[in-house]
Design an enzyme around this catalytic site. Structure first.
Site, PDB file in Angstrom:
ATOM      1  N   ASP A   1      -6.922  -2.402   3.317  1.00 61.14           N
ATOM      2  CA  ASP A   1      -5.781  -3.351   3.641  1.00 61.14           C
ATOM      3  C   ASP A   1      -6.311  -4.676   3.516  1.00 61.14           C
ATOM      4  O   ASP A   1      -5.837  -5.720   3.586  1.00 61.14           O
ATOM      5  CB  ASP A   1      -4.650  -2.571   4.357  1.00 61.14           C
ATOM      6  CG  ASP A   1      -4.423  -1.456   3.176  1.00 61.14           C
ATOM      7  OD1 ASP A   1      -3.960  -1.508   2.245  1.00 61.14           O
ATOM      8  OD2 ASP A   1      -3.865  -0.354   3.903  1.00 61.14           O
TER       9      ASP A   1
ATOM     10  N   ASP B   1      -1.929  -0.683   6.133  1.00 66.07           N
ATOM     11  CA  ASP B   1      -2.282  -0.216   6.934  1.00 66.07           C
ATOM     12  C   ASP B   1      -3.424   0.071   6.984  1.00 66.07           C
ATOM     13  O   ASP B   1      -4.185   0.320   8.765  1.00 66.07           O
ATOM     14  CB  ASP B   1      -0.543   1.233   7.856  1.00 66.07           C
ATOM     15  CG  ASP B   1      -1.543   1.657   6.996  1.00 66.07           C
ATOM     16  OD1 ASP B   1      -1.666   2.055   5.605  1.00 66.07           O
ATOM     17  OD2 ASP B   1      -1.110   3.466   7.155  1.00 66.07           O
TER      18      ASP B   1
ATOM     19  N   ASP C   1       0.966  -0.926  -0.069  1.00 61.06           N
ATOM     20  CA  ASP C   1      -0.179   0.159   0.075  1.00 61.06           C
ATOM     21  C   ASP C   1       0.989   1.194  -0.008  1.00 61.06           C
ATOM     22  O   ASP C   1       2.150   1.142   0.489  1.00 61.06           O
ATOM     23  CB  ASP C   1      -0.920   0.148   1.636  1.00 61.06           C
ATOM     24  CG  ASP C   1      -1.775   1.441   1.131  1.00 61.06           C
ATOM     25  OD1 ASP C   1      -2.232   1.624   0.881  1.00 61.06           O
ATOM     26  OD2 ASP C   1      -1.240   1.296   2.249  1.00 61.06           O
TER      27      ASP C   1
END
Length: 649
Positions: A548, A544, A348
């Site tokens: 996600d 995080d 990410d």
């Protein structure tokens, strides 16, 4: 192992098989086996000072065998009986082999060798327990840090010490200097510094004041403050860490569980081969029945899979302990072992590869178009942004510092941005598309910054743009070296972001990532991971945020950043407690080491078995040498596994 007086070992391994059934194995040794072991050891040593083959010497050696091998004999019999009943088939373990070998040695009059076999095997058994205990110590020490009491501020203002489990969300607590903070919450009054090493591994205390979040189990410094409880004690960050710890101790690597499944089959084969070997001796090798039985006992010892059984578990637990000490928590050895085989890693962007908040990267002021100096512009911008409450304003205020404090009345008009009037002039801060007449120099800079993936804000005086500020969520300092490491390992790297493709590509170029996928909706991240698994094979995902979580679950190994959301941490297979990406490359190095060490142990242990069996058939092996070589190989395998406690380079 606590002390000689109080030896306690608990090993609980529980794993789900593909058929849905779970298998658990539990040992609990009190202090008695340790005392009996050393009593037997003393008898064994004393036997050497007596007349050889005398009745007293024989009794001492027999006593040494039964005392030192008490727990080996009991476990060999009871575990085999219990496992056989549970599975409705014969399920022997390596202890039963050692018990039979010791009895066989006594039958042929080798009482000294019988005692030596049991002593070394029991010693290796205790060493393996110590290795497991030593490996777990770093993470199980967390259990001692779980807070138990809190100072509750009651309705009348008095302080009452209560059990942490009794706290409710909204309760007010007093935290004095040196106190352990009872649970997660928000500071209502006071300021202090807090040692948060139990949460994030960071040794430097963090300064905290009103409005800041505090975490249960962390240690307050010199200040005193009041706080409001925001989470139930079972939902705190520390409670989640403890959950990870328990999972990591109950989830062994695939190699470890394969060896554990193989052990009963291997032992059964050995138990079948031993009588066949003894029967074959006189007819094939022309041995006497006495020699054939003797060789059968040597074969029984040599073929026992002691070293093989110890190949993976101590090494896996040592690797988990090594990482836990450095702020990387794995939910189990299988995830750590699998990390060595990954072919691709997806990241990410925001908060993982980048810092998660914008910073000012560039500023340009066209002072030739105005009577204002650059500092005059900055004074006005700072005064205007102080009235705003958004991340871009914070970035501007962190970067620029006013020399003259201005008290301005500022309007935030949707579609136009911030507008104020000062000394008869109108000043405006807003997006480039809200302005029309723009100087060529400003437009050139804007286009350049846009190509670099930066967000631009224009500053205008009386509708004439006289400056611009470029901001960007910049990469973490650790991102580039980690990407370089992964590429050197032949691992494909991908950045997944909801930002515009251009912004993602700009960050990707800075850190050298292989592939950038932009404009991704949260619900599509998991689909990208699934597609990458088809393209590359085993895939890891680092993230995080709540969005996600589906991707972390879909990946073969999901890694959450420790400062991320509870949901991400809950579903991930591992957590980087300090949000330090270099910990991920360290974990990968440790996983590769673990893989090498386990295979070294497996190959070494099987070669030793093959060598000893061959020498025995050739008549070049006696029972004493067989005992020392076989059990010595077990000790070497355990010690080799303990090397994983040493930091990876």
């Amino acid at each position: 192992m606590e002390t000689v007086k109080q030896h306690t070992h608990q090993c609980t391994n529980e794993h789900k098989h593909e058929d849905g059934h779970s298998h658990s194995h539990h040992h609990s040794h009190g202090k008695s086996p340790v005392i009996l072991f050393f009593t037997g050891f003393v008898l064994f040593i004393a036997g050497f000072f007596l007349k050889e083959n005398s009745l007293v010497q024989t009794l001492l050696f027999v006593g040494a065998t039964f005392l030192s091998g008490y727990h080996i004999i009991i476990e060999g019999m009871t575990d085999t009986i219990q496992a056989s009943k549970a599975k409705s088939t014969f399920v022997p373990n390596v202890h039963i082999l050692m018990t039979l070998a010791a009895f066989g040695a006594m039958i042929i009059g080798k009482f000294e060798e019988s005692a030596l076999l049991i002593l070394i095997f029991a010693g290796a058994h205790f060493l393996e327990e110590y290795a497991e205990g030593r490996s777990k110590r770093e993470i199980t020490n967390l259990l001692k840090m779980n807070p138990t009491e809190a100072r509750l501020i009651q309705a009348d203002g008095t302080i009452k010490t209560v059990d942490v489990a009794a706290l409710k969300i909204g309760d007010k607590l007093q935290v004095r200097n040196g106190d352990q903070i009872a649970t997660d919450g928000i500071i209502l009054s006071g300021s202090t510094s807090i040692d948060e090493s139990s949460i994030n591994g960071e040794s430097i205390p963090r300064e905290k004041t009103v409005g800041d979040e505090v975490f249960g189990s962390t240690i307050n410094g010199n200040g005193t403050f009041t706080m409001e409880v925001t989470k139930d004690s079972s939902d705190t960050v520390f409670a989640k860490i403890l959950t990870l710890v328990n999972q990591s101790q109950n989830n062994l690597s695939k190699t470890a569980t394969k060896i554990q499944k193989l052990e009963p089959r291997y032992v059964t084969i050995v138990l079948i081969l031993v009588p066949l070997f003894i029967l074959a001796g006189p007819f094939i090798f022309n041995w006497s029945w006495n020699e054939s039985f003797y060789r059968g006992m040597v074969f029984l010892i040599s073929a026992s899979p002691c070293a093989l059984a110890a190949s993976a578990v101590p090494a896996t637990l040592s690797g988990i302990s090594n990482l836990a000490k450095r702020g990387v928590l794995f939910k189990g050895g299988s995830y750590l072992a699998n990390l060595a085989t990954i072919k691709a890693v997806a990241f990410d962007k925001t908060g993982t590869l980048t810092k998660g908040k914008p910073v000012v990267t560039d500023a340009y002021f066209l002072t030739s178009q105005t009577e204002l100096t650059e500092q005059d512009c900055i004074d006005r911008i700072v005064a205007m942004e102080k009235t705003a409450n958004h991340p871009l304003a914070n970035a501007i205020l962190e970067n620029f510092h006013a020399e003259k404090e201005l008290d301005l009345s500022v309007e935030n008009i949707i579609g136009k941005g911030l507008i104020t009037t000062y000394n008869g002039a109108t000043f405006q801060l807003g997006k480039p598309e809200t302005f029309h007449a723009v100087a060529a120099q400003i437009e050139t800079h804007n286009q350049q910054y846009a190509k670099e993936g930066k967000t631009v804000v224009y500053f205008a005086e009386n509708n004439q743009v006289i400056g611009l500020i470029a901001m960007m969520d910049v990469p973490n300092e650790e991102a580039k070296p980690v990407i370089s490491y992964l590429k050197a390992q032949g691992i494909h790297t991908t950045m997944i972001t909801g930002d515009a493709e251009q912004t993602g590509q700009a960050v990707g170029r800075q850190i050298g990532i292989d592939e950038v996928i932009g404009n991704v909706l949260p619900e599509n991240k998991a689909d990208i991971i699934a597609e990458q698994k088809v393209r590359f094979g085993s895939v890891a995902m680092l993230g995080d945020g709540v969005n996600d979580a589906p991707a972390l679950v879909t990946a073969d190994i999901g890694v959450a950043m420790g400062d991320g959301t509870d949901v991400a941490i809950d579903v991930a297979d591992a957590v980087l407690m300090q949000n330090d990406l270099t910990k991920f490359s360290y974990a990968h190095k440790t996983a590769k080491r673990l893989d090498r060490v386990v295979w070294q142990n497996i190959i070494f242990s099987m070669l030793i078995v093959l060598l000893l069996v061959t020498l025995n058939i050739l008549g070049k092996m006696d029972i004493t040498l067989g005992v020392v070589a076989h059990e010595g190989s077990t000790l070497l395998v355990i010690l080799n596994g303990l090397r994983l406690l040493i930091p990876s380079k």
